[in-house]
Design an enzyme around this catalytic site. Structure first.
Site, PDB file in Angstrom:
ATOM      1  N   CYS A 149       0.837  -1.194   0.000  1.00  0.00           N
ATOM      2  CA  CYS A 149       0.000   0.000   0.000  1.00  0.00           C
ATOM      3  C   CYS A 149       0.881   1.257   0.000  1.00  0.00           C
ATOM      4  O   CYS A 149       1.832   1.367   0.775  1.00  0.00           O
ATOM      5  CB  CYS A 149      -0.912  -0.025   1.226  1.00  0.00           C
ATOM      6  SG  CYS A 149      -1.851   1.479   1.445  1.00  0.00           S
ATOM      7  N   CYS A 178      -0.058   3.210   3.793  1.00  0.00           N
ATOM      8  CA  CYS A 178       0.345   2.666   5.096  1.00  0.00           C
ATOM      9  C   CYS A 178       1.632   1.858   4.989  1.00  0.00           C
ATOM     10  O   CYS A 178       2.144   1.366   6.002  1.00  0.00           O
ATOM     11  CB  CYS A 178      -0.777   1.835   5.712  1.00  0.00           C
ATOM     12  SG  CYS A 178      -1.140   0.304   4.826  1.00  0.00           S
ATOM     13  N   ASP A 181      21.450   4.360  61.114  1.00  0.00           N
ATOM     14  CA  ASP A 181      22.791   3.802  60.969  1.00  0.00           C
ATOM     15  C   ASP A 181      22.717   2.281  61.086  1.00  0.00           C
ATOM     16  O   ASP A 181      21.773   1.732  61.651  1.00  0.00           O
ATOM     17  CB  ASP A 181      23.717   4.354  62.067  1.00  0.00           C
ATOM     18  CG  ASP A 181      24.017   5.832  61.843  1.00  0.00           C
ATOM     19  OD1 ASP A 181      23.871   6.307  60.699  1.00  0.00           O
ATOM     20  OD2 ASP A 181      24.390   6.512  62.831  1.00  0.00           O
TER      21      ASP A 181
HETATM   22 ZN   LIG Z   1      -2.826   0.760   3.425  1.00  0.00          ZN
END
Ligand SMILES: [Zn+2]
Length: 483
Positions: free
Chosen positions: A71, A74, A299
């Site tokens: 794609c 993306c 202490d």
């Molecule tokens: Zn995509």
């Protein structure tokens, strides 16, 4: 995901959703190499549509155009295509990774980190589509859901099924990190800096998109020209946010330090409170490490008695979070250790604000002590009255000789709230001095005077030499962790 699971969209519903999209826009996006899930998010779809199997989706889109290999928007994130890993079932792969880490959890939350180039791509596409289709009525529905949100829709429901628990904002986190070698176009602009600092904006806001230049020709052309062949790199790991145990400890030994104390490879004392308590808690929680923090310290040769000293243990990356019952069991385990050097009381899980509570408390607290004192003359009757009549006595203390090597020389004023002498049967030169003081008072020095560096002192008040033989803390008054 081939099988239709309960809750997934049925074929009919899915068909309706896809057919309802404006075809002119869908075709344009497909021909520009945009994946099915990105098309859904560009038209603002939400929910289960993202969990449908890719095969059933392909049949619903125009036959002339198939989903691209990678794609353009993306860069494979919503296609589950990565440079280091390709899978048709990312949720299963994540679930398997999670199970390998043997965390115990009743809920999970998903953290996603996505490279800024993905947002650049969205901006370029939006600008391109606006120029070309801005006047079309359907363009009003063209609103970008971020890749991050679409990814959540794609993963959370299947993960809830696979992990058999709900996704809520809890302490157990599954972190998915996507990176891409190509830098963001806006890497040097303030906009981009702000975005990366806050850890990626989750939604591509309408505002930021519409504020883009109306006719940015470079963006319009760039979208069509720039084909990226490299998918994102994917990593998955899980962790637990730190959590805290609070309680009070008692120390019965004069040879146990509060924290692990090593000088030149040699251990000072036979053990430490930190290791005894923290070590047992860490083991029970199967964490990676722990931090121990106490409200003040005594202490090594001073016992901690009475109601005990408040402490916190912070556990990193615990594989299991103990139940209330098992917290009690940890307390019992520590208290049953044979040598009985240290004991804990009121052990419980506390919120992360425990640190602040303790710091606030530290500033205001008073402490009570019992000191075994020797004086160079026998006790007289008037000593009892003389000592106990002193209320809120102001004492000036110059930094004690014994700590001068690590503390800067200063003069501090401290308050002795009250004192009381308790006789020891059969002894006239030894007695127990009970006293309540402001936090930070050097008690040993208040008894012997530290060569005149602390004034007044028990020695100067009683008009003789005074030595301290033993010291116990018997109470610490604090706002938090009340007993
Ligand atoms: Zn995509």
């Amino acid at each position: 995901m081939g099988k239709e699971k309960k809750g997934d969209l049925g074929g009919k519903e899915l068909e309706e959703v896809v057919r309802g999209l404006p075809w002119e826009g869908v075709k344009e996006l497909l021909s520009n190499g945009v994946c099915h899930r990105c098309i859904f998010r560009l038209f603002g779809l939400q929910g289960r549509v993202y969990t449908c199997c890719p095969a059933s989706l392909s049949s619903l889109f125009p036959t002339a155009t198939t989903e691209p290999q990678l794609c353009t928007l993306c860069l494979g994130i919503l296609q589950f295509t990565h440079s280091n890993l390709q899978t048709s079932n990312l949720p299963l792969l994540i679930a398997q990774t999670v199970k390998q880490h043997s965390f115990h959890f009743h809920s999970f939350s998903l953290e996603l980190s996505i490279p800024p180039i993905i947002l650049d791509n969205d901006n370029s596409l939006r600008s391109y589509m606006k120029t070309k289709y801005g006047s079309q009525p359907w363009f009003q529905h063209f609103r970008c859901l971020s890749t991050k949100d679409a990814l959540k829709f794609s993963l959370i429901h299947p993960l809830e099924n696979l992990l058999e628990c709900k996704s809520t904002m809890g302490s157990f986190r599954i972190r998915l990190t996507y990176t891409h070698p190509k830098p963001s176009k806006e890497d040097h602009t303030s906009h981009s800096t702000k975005r990366t600092k806050t850890g990626e904006s989750s939604m591509v806001g309408e505002k930021s998109l519409s504020s883009l230049p109306e006719n940015d020709s470079s963006d319009c052309c760039n979208f069509l020209l720039e084909k990226e062949n490299e998918p994102c790199h994917f990593t998955c790991f899980c962790y637990r946010t730190p959590f805290y145990f609070g309680g009070r400890y008692l120390k019965y030994s004069r040879n146990v330090s509060q924290t692990r104390w090593i000088i030149d490879d040699e251990r000072m004392g036979e053990a430490s409170v930190e290791e005894i308590i923290g070590g047992n808690i860490l083991q029970a929680c199967q964490g990676d490490s722990f931090k121990f923090h106490a409200a003040g310290r005594e202490d090594i040769d001073v016992r901690m008695l009475g109601p005990g000293r408040p402490f916190l243990v912070e556990v990193q990356n615990a594989r299991r979070i103990p139940s209330e019952l098992s917290v009690k069991e940890i307390e019992t385990t520590i208290n049953n250790i044979e040598n009985k050097l240290v004991r804990v009381k009121n052990l419980k899980l506390v919120g992360s604000d425990g640190w602040n509570l303790m710091r606030e408390g530290e500033a205001e607290k008073q402490k009570q002590y019992a000191a075994l004192v020797w004086i160079s003359r026998p006790l007289k009757d008037e000593d009892f009255q003389c000592v106990s009549s002193l209320k809120d006595l102001k004492v000036l203390q110059r930094t004690p000789v014994r700590v001068l090597h690590r503390r800067s020389p200063l003069e501090r004023e401290k308050i002795i709230h009250w004192m009381k002498i308790e006789t020891i049967a059969g002894s006239s030169q030894y007695f127990l001095l009970h006293l309540c003081t402001q936090a930070g008072t050097y008690i040993k020095e208040f008894v012997h005077g530290d060569l005149g560096r602390t004034h007044p002192s028990i020695g100067s008040i009683m008009g003789c030499r005074a030595e301290i033989l033993q010291l116990d803390v018997t109470d610490i008054k604090m706002e938090c962790f009340q007993t």
